[in-house]
Design a protein around this motif. Structure first.
Motif, PDB file in Angstrom:
ATOM      1  N   ALA A 182       8.076  14.892 -61.357  1.00 50.55           N
ATOM      2  CA  ALA A 182       8.832  14.667 -59.994  1.00 50.55           C
ATOM      3  C   ALA A 182       7.390  14.340 -59.021  1.00 50.55           C
ATOM      4  O   ALA A 182       7.492  13.323 -58.168  1.00 50.55           O
ATOM      5  CB  ALA A 182       9.518  15.919 -59.441  1.00 50.55           C
ATOM      6  N   TRP A 183       6.432  15.070 -59.194  1.00 53.29           N
ATOM      7  CA  TRP A 183       5.069  14.745 -58.192  1.00 53.29           C
ATOM      8  C   TRP A 183       4.746  13.471 -58.452  1.00 53.29           C
ATOM      9  O   TRP A 183       4.409  12.860 -57.744  1.00 53.29           O
ATOM     10  CB  TRP A 183       4.246  15.862 -58.237  1.00 53.29           C
ATOM     11  N   CYS A 184       4.551  13.057 -59.620  1.00 50.33           N
ATOM     12  CA  CYS A 184       3.879  11.670 -59.981  1.00 50.33           C
ATOM     13  C   CYS A 184       4.850  10.807 -59.683  1.00 50.33           C
ATOM     14  O   CYS A 184       4.312   9.597 -59.073  1.00 50.33           O
ATOM     15  CB  CYS A 184       3.939  11.405 -61.583  1.00 50.33           C
ATOM     16  N   ARG A 185       6.173  10.708 -59.813  1.00 49.61           N
ATOM     17  CA  ARG A 185       6.743   9.677 -59.141  1.00 49.61           C
ATOM     18  C   ARG A 185       6.852   9.585 -57.833  1.00 49.61           C
ATOM     19  O   ARG A 185       6.900   8.342 -57.149  1.00 49.61           O
ATOM     20  CB  ARG A 185       8.557  10.163 -59.583  1.00 49.61           C
ATOM     21  N   ARG A 186       6.819  10.526 -57.031  1.00 52.85           N
ATOM     22  CA  ARG A 186       6.713  10.550 -55.601  1.00 52.85           C
ATOM     23  C   ARG A 186       5.269   9.914 -55.239  1.00 52.85           C
ATOM     24  O   ARG A 186       5.031   9.497 -54.140  1.00 52.85           O
ATOM     25  CB  ARG A 186       6.746  12.020 -55.052  1.00 52.85           C
ATOM     26  N   SER A 187       4.248  10.334 -56.020  1.00 49.08           N
ATOM     27  CA  SER A 187       2.946  10.075 -55.520  1.00 49.08           C
ATOM     28  C   SER A 187       2.304   8.647 -56.033  1.00 49.08           C
ATOM     29  O   SER A 187       1.347   8.186 -55.956  1.00 49.08           O
ATOM     30  CB  SER A 187       1.805  11.139 -56.011  1.00 49.08           C
ATOM     31  N   GLY A 188       3.337   8.004 -56.885  1.00 48.79           N
ATOM     32  CA  GLY A 188       2.900   6.724 -57.559  1.00 48.79           C
ATOM     33  C   GLY A 188       1.957   6.596 -58.600  1.00 48.79           C
ATOM     34  O   GLY A 188       1.210   5.886 -58.888  1.00 48.79           O
ATOM     35  N   HIS A 189       1.960   8.071 -59.508  1.00 46.13           N
ATOM     36  CA  HIS A 189       1.353   7.650 -60.648  1.00 46.13           C
ATOM     37  C   HIS A 189       2.263   7.782 -61.883  1.00 46.13           C
ATOM     38  O   HIS A 189       3.362   8.048 -61.778  1.00 46.13           O
ATOM     39  CB  HIS A 189       0.675   9.196 -60.812  1.00 46.13           C
ATOM     40  N   ARG A 190       1.985   7.374 -63.042  1.00 45.45           N
ATOM     41  CA  ARG A 190       2.570   7.163 -64.467  1.00 45.45           C
ATOM     42  C   ARG A 190       2.109   8.135 -65.340  1.00 45.45           C
ATOM     43  O   ARG A 190       1.048   8.520 -65.445  1.00 45.45           O
ATOM     44  CB  ARG A 190       2.387   5.677 -64.707  1.00 45.45           C
ATOM     45  N   ILE A 191       3.145   8.555 -65.992  1.00 43.26           N
ATOM     46  CA  ILE A 191       3.262   9.507 -67.256  1.00 43.26           C
ATOM     47  C   ILE A 191       3.021   8.667 -68.519  1.00 43.26           C
ATOM     48  O   ILE A 191       4.366   7.981 -68.703  1.00 43.26           O
ATOM     49  CB  ILE A 191       4.303  10.620 -66.909  1.00 43.26           C
ATOM     50  N   SER A 192       2.238   8.805 -69.238  1.00 46.49           N
ATOM     51  CA  SER A 192       2.180   8.178 -70.543  1.00 46.49           C
ATOM     52  C   SER A 192       2.541   9.040 -71.605  1.00 46.49           C
ATOM     53  O   SER A 192       2.975   8.700 -72.677  1.00 46.49           O
ATOM     54  CB  SER A 192       0.792   7.499 -70.784  1.00 46.49           C
ATOM     55  N   GLN A 193       2.356  10.410 -71.353  1.00 46.98           N
ATOM     56  CA  GLN A 193       2.948  11.290 -72.351  1.00 46.98           C
ATOM     57  C   GLN A 193       3.175  12.801 -71.674  1.00 46.98           C
ATOM     58  O   GLN A 193       2.788  13.076 -70.751  1.00 46.98           O
ATOM     59  CB  GLN A 193       1.593  11.738 -73.371  1.00 46.98           C
ATOM     60  N   ARG A 194       4.596  12.820 -71.835  1.00 47.30           N
ATOM     61  CA  ARG A 194       5.272  14.200 -71.163  1.00 47.30           C
ATOM     62  C   ARG A 194       4.655  15.520 -71.682  1.00 47.30           C
ATOM     63  O   ARG A 194       4.354  15.701 -72.997  1.00 47.30           O
ATOM     64  CB  ARG A 194       6.919  14.060 -71.485  1.00 47.30           C
ATOM     65  N   LEU A 195       4.579  16.205 -70.521  1.00 44.16           N
ATOM     66  CA  LEU A 195       4.138  17.771 -71.110  1.00 44.16           C
ATOM     67  C   LEU A 195       5.214  18.531 -71.709  1.00 44.16           C
ATOM     68  O   LEU A 195       6.248  18.420 -71.261  1.00 44.16           O
ATOM     69  CB  LEU A 195       3.819  18.360 -69.462  1.00 44.16           C
ATOM     70  N   ASP A 196       4.715  19.232 -72.455  1.00 51.47           N
ATOM     71  CA  ASP A 196       5.692  20.141 -73.284  1.00 51.47           C
ATOM     72  C   ASP A 196       4.927  21.534 -73.433  1.00 51.47           C
ATOM     73  O   ASP A 196       4.100  21.698 -74.405  1.00 51.47           O
ATOM     74  CB  ASP A 196       5.797  19.643 -74.525  1.00 51.47           C
ATOM     75  N   PRO A 197       4.981  22.457 -72.217  1.00 54.91           N
ATOM     76  CA  PRO A 197       4.264  23.572 -72.163  1.00 54.91           C
ATOM     77  C   PRO A 197       4.442  24.597 -73.518  1.00 54.91           C
ATOM     78  O   PRO A 197       3.721  25.203 -74.133  1.00 54.91           O
ATOM     79  CB  PRO A 197       4.638  24.582 -70.962  1.00 54.91           C
ATOM     80  N   GLY A 198       5.833  24.619 -74.106  1.00 52.55           N
ATOM     81  CA  GLY A 198       6.105  25.379 -75.162  1.00 52.55           C
ATOM     82  C   GLY A 198       5.351  25.017 -76.314  1.00 52.55           C
ATOM     83  O   GLY A 198       5.120  25.937 -77.249  1.00 52.55           O
ATOM     84  N   ALA A 199       5.270  23.740 -76.691  1.00 52.48           N
ATOM     85  CA  ALA A 199       4.316  23.312 -77.905  1.00 52.48           C
ATOM     86  C   ALA A 199       3.169  22.995 -77.664  1.00 52.48           C
ATOM     87  O   ALA A 199       2.353  22.660 -78.673  1.00 52.48           O
ATOM     88  CB  ALA A 199       5.278  21.997 -78.233  1.00 52.48           C
ATOM     89  N   GLY A 200       2.575  23.118 -76.543  1.00 53.54           N
ATOM     90  CA  GLY A 200       1.024  23.106 -76.178  1.00 53.54           C
ATOM     91  C   GLY A 200       0.748  21.727 -75.909  1.00 53.54           C
ATOM     92  O   GLY A 200      -0.204  21.609 -76.173  1.00 53.54           O
ATOM     93  N   GLU A 201       1.684  20.613 -75.713  1.00 52.33           N
ATOM     94  CA  GLU A 201       1.508  19.332 -75.516  1.00 52.33           C
ATOM     95  C   GLU A 201       1.059  19.154 -73.813  1.00 52.33           C
ATOM     96  O   GLU A 201       1.698  19.499 -73.433  1.00 52.33           O
ATOM     97  CB  GLU A 201       2.398  18.397 -76.094  1.00 52.33           C
TER      98      GLU A 201
END
Length: 399
Positions: free
Chosen positions: A49-68
């Motif tokens: 949500a913060w990236c969308r609002r701030s104009g940044h792009r996510i190339s790989q999504r965070l997965d805290p449970g899997a350590g990604e």
């Protein structure tokens, strides 16, 4: 290429993770990637949500449970946010701009102002309409010279006055309160109109209003000190003061109030200091006079500054005096009760000779007021004969 890494550990956005994320992205160029680790369960949703609002792009999504980790591509949008921003002059006096735009609004002088802000209601936006080089120094002096009515005046001073003398003091104090109320309302009205970019003038006028509020308090307390009721208020006196309230132009309001009115008021307060029949009256008038001298100094300095920039301002000053004179020409002038009370205070006794001396002292006071007005007008560039003519047109109600 070496990855740029940020480990948020268990820090979530509700506790400030965005600050570290924002700081880390500032070190990157647009298009570079930041690898973000974190274990907070809500971090994935918040980062996206913060990236969308701030104009940044996510190339790989965070997965805290899997350590990604998340991979965030530094965007351009947050840079563009300030691309069209303006610096609101400089914070110091030297950084004042002559005509600040209205959409700077309440931004601090010297701040980087993001575009697109709301328009503000300040209609006095020209430096030369309000400025005086002495304003910062006068404000500094005013701030350091504030006094507490409870401690600066010895309200428990031991004195007893004859009833008629006490009543004269009460009447004069009532008159002073009436005038100080006008002297408070006028700078308060002007305050709301001046662009905050000229903050030293705002600060000075705010202290001036506070001065007048304090004068109203001490004059009222002196009037009621011995249990008397307040004195009389004449219609002509109030009408004279009302003409000050209707003057719309900042410089002309300052001219009529501070240069002419409060300038004459200085003579009156000096007269009361000299002829005060008791220590409390002497203290309150002496304290008020110190403040009023500062108000007059700003008024004169401001009008002098404006006259140097625009010599035609003198014709507007003359017009303001003549306009006020025409409005008051058929009024009775100074409240007779006030005039008689001043005579009584100067007389100090009830013999014919003493009353005659008191009357002469009040006549001398009026002459001193006239001389003072003429000196200030000459200081503002009026020829001596024109200064005398304008001073003679000043209201008979002193202020």
């Amino acid at each position: 290429m070496t990855d740029h890494l940020l480990d948020l550990e268990n820090l979530g956005f509700e506790r400030g993770a965005h600050i570290l994320l924002q700081q880390a992205l500032k070190t990157l160029d647009p298009g570079e990637e930041l690898v973000v680790h974190g274990t907070d369960p809500a971090l994935r949703v918040h980062v996206e949500a913060w990236c969308r609002r701030s104009g940044h792009r996510i190339s790989q999504r965070l997965d805290p449970g899997a350590g990604e980790p998340a991979r965030i591509v530094r965007g351009q949008a947050d840079l563009d946010r300030w691309a069209g921003a303006q610096r609101a002059g400089g914070a110091a006096v030297e950084g004042i701009v002559s005509s600040p735009p209205t959409d700077w609004g309440l931004a601090a002088r010297g701040a980087l102002v993001e575009g697109g802000g709301p328009k503000t209601p300040f209609d006095i936006t020209d430096r030369d309409l309000v400025w005086a080089e002495i304003a910062p120094a006068l404000y500094a002096h005013a701030a350091s010279a504030q006094w507490d009515p409870n401690t600066a005046v010895d309200w428990n001073a031991d004195f007893v006055l004859p009833s008629e003398i006490e009543q004269a003091v009460v009447q004069v104090m009532t008159y002073l309160v009436e005038n100080e109320q006008a002297a408070l309302v006028i700078p308060a009205k002007l305050l709301a109109r001046i662009h905050p970019h000229f903050r030293e003038v705002l600060q000075l006028l705010a202290v001036q209003a506070a001065d007048e509020a304090r004068h109203m308090e001490v004059f009222t307390r002196r009037a009621l000190l011995r249990g008397k009721e307040m004195g009389t208020s004449s219609a002509s006196g109030r009408e004279s003061l009302a003409t000050l309230l209707t003057e719309a132009e900042f410089s002309m309001a300052s001219f009529l109030l501070s240069v002419l009115g409060e300038g004459s008021f200085l003579n009156l307060l000096e007269f009361l200091d000299r002829h005060a029949p008791d220590p409390v009256t002497r203290q309150v008038t002496r304290l008020a006079r110190r403040d009023e001298a500062r108000h007059v100094a700003f008024g004169v300095a401001h009008l002098q500054h404006q006259a140097e920039k625009d010599p035609s301002v003198r014709s507007r000053m003359r017009a303001a005096v003549e306009r006020r004179y025409a409005a008051l020409v058929d009024t009775a002038g100074l409240n007779q009760d006030v005039f008689d009370s001043l005579v009584i205070l100067a007389a100090g006794d009830w013999t014919p000779a003493a009353i005659a001396n008191g009357y002469d002292a009040v006549q001398k006071l009026q002459s001193e007021m006239d001389d003072g007005r003429q000196r200030r007008l000459v200081h503002l560039g009026f020829p001596a004969d024109e200064a005398a003519d304008l001073s003679a047109l000043h209201t008979r109600n002193f202020m």
